[in-house]
Design an enzyme around this catalytic site. Structure first.
Site, PDB file in Angstrom:
ATOM      1  N   LYS A  69      35.410  29.737  38.792  1.00  0.00           N
ATOM      2  CA  LYS A  69      36.622  30.580  38.758  1.00  0.00           C
ATOM      3  C   LYS A  69      36.412  31.974  39.347  1.00  0.00           C
ATOM      4  CE  LYS A  69      38.466  27.385  37.843  1.00  0.00           C
ATOM      5  NZ  LYS A  69      39.288  26.914  38.953  1.00  0.00           N
ATOM      6  N   GLY A  71      36.143  32.444  42.738  1.00  0.00           N
ATOM      7  CA  GLY A  71      36.568  32.484  44.138  1.00  0.00           C
ATOM      8  C   GLY A  71      35.857  31.453  45.005  1.00  0.00           C
ATOM      9  N   THR A  73      36.659  28.344  45.861  1.00  0.00           N
ATOM     10  CA  THR A  73      37.507  27.617  46.817  1.00  0.00           C
ATOM     11  C   THR A  73      37.768  28.483  48.055  1.00  0.00           C
ATOM     12  OG1 THR A  73      38.545  26.670  44.859  1.00  0.00           O
ATOM     13  CG2 THR A  73      39.640  26.278  46.966  1.00  0.00           C
ATOM     14  N   HIS A 131      27.173  25.558  41.478  1.00  0.00           N
ATOM     15  CA  HIS A 131      27.434  26.516  40.388  1.00  0.00           C
ATOM     16  C   HIS A 131      26.148  26.810  39.610  1.00  0.00           C
ATOM     17  CE1 HIS A 131      31.717  26.746  40.748  1.00  0.00           C
ATOM     18  NE2 HIS A 131      32.006  25.559  40.253  1.00  0.00           N
ATOM     19  N   ARG A 153      32.963  37.866  40.304  1.00  0.00           N
ATOM     20  CA  ARG A 153      34.299  38.401  40.068  1.00  0.00           C
ATOM     21  C   ARG A 153      34.316  39.069  38.698  1.00  0.00           C
ATOM     22  NH1 ARG A 153      39.721  34.474  39.800  1.00  0.00           N
ATOM     23  NH2 ARG A 153      41.214  36.170  40.092  1.00  0.00           N
ATOM     24  N   SER A 161      41.491  33.127  34.613  1.00  0.00           N
ATOM     25  CA  SER A 161      41.618  32.018  35.553  1.00  0.00           C
ATOM     26  C   SER A 161      41.176  30.707  34.893  1.00  0.00           C
ATOM     27  CB  SER A 161      40.769  32.319  36.794  1.00  0.00           C
ATOM     28  OG  SER A 161      40.978  31.363  37.778  1.00  0.00           O
ATOM     29  N   ARG A 289      46.306  29.677  41.839  1.00  0.00           N
ATOM     30  CA  ARG A 289      47.224  30.143  40.805  1.00  0.00           C
ATOM     31  C   ARG A 289      47.869  31.444  41.263  1.00  0.00           C
ATOM     32  NH1 ARG A 289      47.328  33.397  36.212  1.00  0.00           N
ATOM     33  NH2 ARG A 289      45.360  34.295  36.906  1.00  0.00           N
ATOM     34  N   LYS A 290      47.173  32.568  41.139  1.00  0.00           N
ATOM     35  CA  LYS A 290      47.709  33.868  41.550  1.00  0.00           C
ATOM     36  C   LYS A 290      46.916  34.505  42.682  1.00  0.00           C
ATOM     37  CE  LYS A 290      50.382  36.466  38.185  1.00  0.00           C
ATOM     38  NZ  LYS A 290      50.330  37.539  37.168  1.00  0.00           N
ATOM     39  N   GLY A 291      45.608  34.350  42.598  1.00  0.00           N
ATOM     40  CA  GLY A 291      44.753  34.901  43.654  1.00  0.00           C
ATOM     41  C   GLY A 291      44.782  36.421  43.715  1.00  0.00           C
TER      42      GLY A 291
HETATM   43  P1  A3P Z   1      43.409  32.907  39.603  1.00  0.00           P
HETATM   44  O1  A3P Z   1      43.458  31.829  38.574  1.00  0.00           O
HETATM   45  O2  A3P Z   1      43.099  34.243  39.011  1.00  0.00           O
HETATM   46  O3  A3P Z   1      44.616  32.948  40.463  1.00  0.00           O
HETATM   47  P2  A3P Z   1      37.488  28.906  41.939  1.00  0.00           P
HETATM   48  O4  A3P Z   1      37.816  28.510  43.329  1.00  0.00           O
HETATM   49  O5  A3P Z   1      36.103  29.492  41.804  1.00  0.00           O
HETATM   50  O6  A3P Z   1      37.780  27.828  40.973  1.00  0.00           O
HETATM   51  O7  A3P Z   1      38.408  30.156  41.569  1.00  0.00           O
HETATM   52  C1  A3P Z   1      39.794  29.994  41.429  1.00  0.00           C
HETATM   53  C2  A3P Z   1      40.463  31.337  41.549  1.00  0.00           C
HETATM   54  O8  A3P Z   1      40.466  31.748  42.933  1.00  0.00           O
HETATM   55  C3  A3P Z   1      41.917  31.304  41.122  1.00  0.00           C
HETATM   56  O9  A3P Z   1      42.170  32.596  40.571  1.00  0.00           O
HETATM   57  C4  A3P Z   1      42.613  31.077  42.449  1.00  0.00           C
HETATM   58  O10 A3P Z   1      43.976  31.415  42.445  1.00  0.00           O
HETATM   59  C5  A3P Z   1      41.812  31.986  43.355  1.00  0.00           C
HETATM   60  N1  A3P Z   1      41.930  31.631  44.782  1.00  0.00           N
HETATM   61  C6  A3P Z   1      41.967  30.401  45.348  1.00  0.00           C
HETATM   62  N2  A3P Z   1      42.107  30.494  46.672  1.00  0.00           N
HETATM   63  C7  A3P Z   1      42.164  31.807  46.970  1.00  0.00           C
HETATM   64  C8  A3P Z   1      42.327  32.539  48.189  1.00  0.00           C
HETATM   65  N3  A3P Z   1      42.462  31.919  49.344  1.00  0.00           N
HETATM   66  N4  A3P Z   1      42.333  33.881  48.114  1.00  0.00           N
HETATM   67  C9  A3P Z   1      42.202  34.531  46.946  1.00  0.00           C
HETATM   68  N5  A3P Z   1      42.053  33.899  45.759  1.00  0.00           N
HETATM   69  C10 A3P Z   1      42.035  32.553  45.768  1.00  0.00           C
END
Ligand code: A3P
Length: 323
Positions: A69, A71, A73, A131, A153, A161, A289-291
């Site tokens: 969670k 970042g 992805t 991870h 983060r 998240s 979700r929100k990013g």
């Molecule tokens: P939020 O839930 O705060 O929105 P991971 O990829 O490690 O599982 O992390 C997921 C988090 O990264 C989520 O945060 C997601 O919305 C955010 N995220 C995914 N793609 C993103 C992007 N292209 N830019 C910024 N944040 C992103």
């Protein structure tokens, strides 16, 4: 394909049976085992032990590492897009139709499911992810020329998240943990891949020892200055932008291709399912979700935020790292 299935090692099973076990309140990490000071989901630990025996790093490998969670992805997309930017016209790039996790696999997950061939079949330079804490990554990685990209983060936003993600994967079940339960588990360090502070510190320390091999990036900083970080990342992974590319706006195009809105609304991410962990189908859409930075302000009371900050600050004090 049956011939692809590798048997779990009996020796590893015997080791796992000796480790302290703890149920996880987030079901995709259940159960967790305490190994080298970290609570690792059992399934991922099986993969980690298999990696220790059989993963063969190549000098050109690029491994993205993160606490879940943080970042992952996004950074998978950035690394993959950077590496393959001349292989496709950008308007036909695979990231328009595929989830970044399909482009950059988790090494321990492929080893845990007996599909290490997937990792071996990636042409060099390979982009992969993990991870695992630094102390649990195979030693051969630290001894090789592999480059590690670590993203972290603000733990308060990691928590928020993770909570929303857990809610989605549990799909309205009665046993959804409360936000307070998840908060407590993060504060105690008893959650998947935790304690979070030791996860971050392990890579921070290693990045100071070997800065040419480990880059240490922060989600919030990338959000603030994506172009600067995209250039830094490209340089670090050995494919810097040329002057011609920079003047043609290629860096901005890569940033745009990997932006939250673009990824969230791509066909692959709206509909794709099965980012599988055992017994759990995770829809790709849950990963967007929100990013944003600072959504914790909408979820934590001031006292909760201060308490978590204090815990983390205490743990990372003296290491030269700021939340
Ligand atoms: P939020 O839930 O705060 O929105 P991971 O990829 O490690 O599982 O992390 C997921 C988090 O990264 C989520 O945060 C997601 O919305 C955010 N995220 C995914 N793609 C993103 C992007 N292209 N830019 C910024 N944040 C992103």
């Amino acid at each position: 394909n049956n011939h692809l299935i590798e048997r779990p090692s009996e020796e590893h099973d015997a080791l796992l049976a000796t480790l302290p076990l703890q149920p996880s309140i987030t079901p995709h990490f259940n159960p967790m085992l305490l190994y080298k000071g970290f609570w690792i989901p059992k399934f991922m630990l099986q993969g980690a032990l298999a990696m220790e025996q059989r993963f063969k790093p190549r000098p050109t490998d690029i491994i993205l590492v993160s606490f879940p969670k943080s970042g992952t992805t996004w950074l998978k997309a950035m690394i993959f897009a950077t590496l393959t930017r001349t292989s496709y016209p950008l308007d036909q790039h695979p990231l328009h139709t595929h989830n970044p996790h399909q482009c950059v696999p988790f090494i321990e997950r492929e080893f845990a499911t007996g599909r290490s061939q997937i990792i071996e079949a990636i042409p060099s330079p390979r982009a992969m992810s993990s991870h695992l804490p630094f102390s649990i990554l195979p030693k051969t990685i630290a001894d090789s020329d592999c480059r590690i990209v670590y993203v972290w983060r603000d733990p308060k936003d990691v928590l928020v998240s993770l909570w929303h993600f857990t809610e989605k994967i549990m799909g309205g079940a009665d046993k959804i943990p409360t936000f307070e339960q998840l908060y407590d588990s993060l504060c105690q360090g008893v959650n998947g891949f935790g304690p979070i502070w030791n996860h971050v510190l392990g890579y921070w320390e290693e990045s100071k020892r070997r800065p040419e091999k480990i880059i240490f990036l922060k989600y919030e900083n990338i959000l603030q200055e994506p172009v600067k970080h995209a250039k830094q990342l490209a340089h670090f992974i050995g494919c810097p932008y040329s002057e011609a590319e920079e003047s043609q706006g290629v860096v901005e195009q890569i940033v745009e291709l990997c932006s939250f809105q673009k990824l969230k609304n791509s066909d692959g991410n709206k509909s794709g399912i099965s980012f599988a962990v055992p017994d759990q189908d995770i829809s790709y859409s849950y990963l967007f979700r929100k990013g944003e930075a600072g959504d914790w302000k909408n979820h934590l009371t001031r006292e909760m935020a201060e308490r978590l900050d204090t815990i983390i600050e205490e743990k990372i004090k003296g290491f030269g790292l700021k939340i």
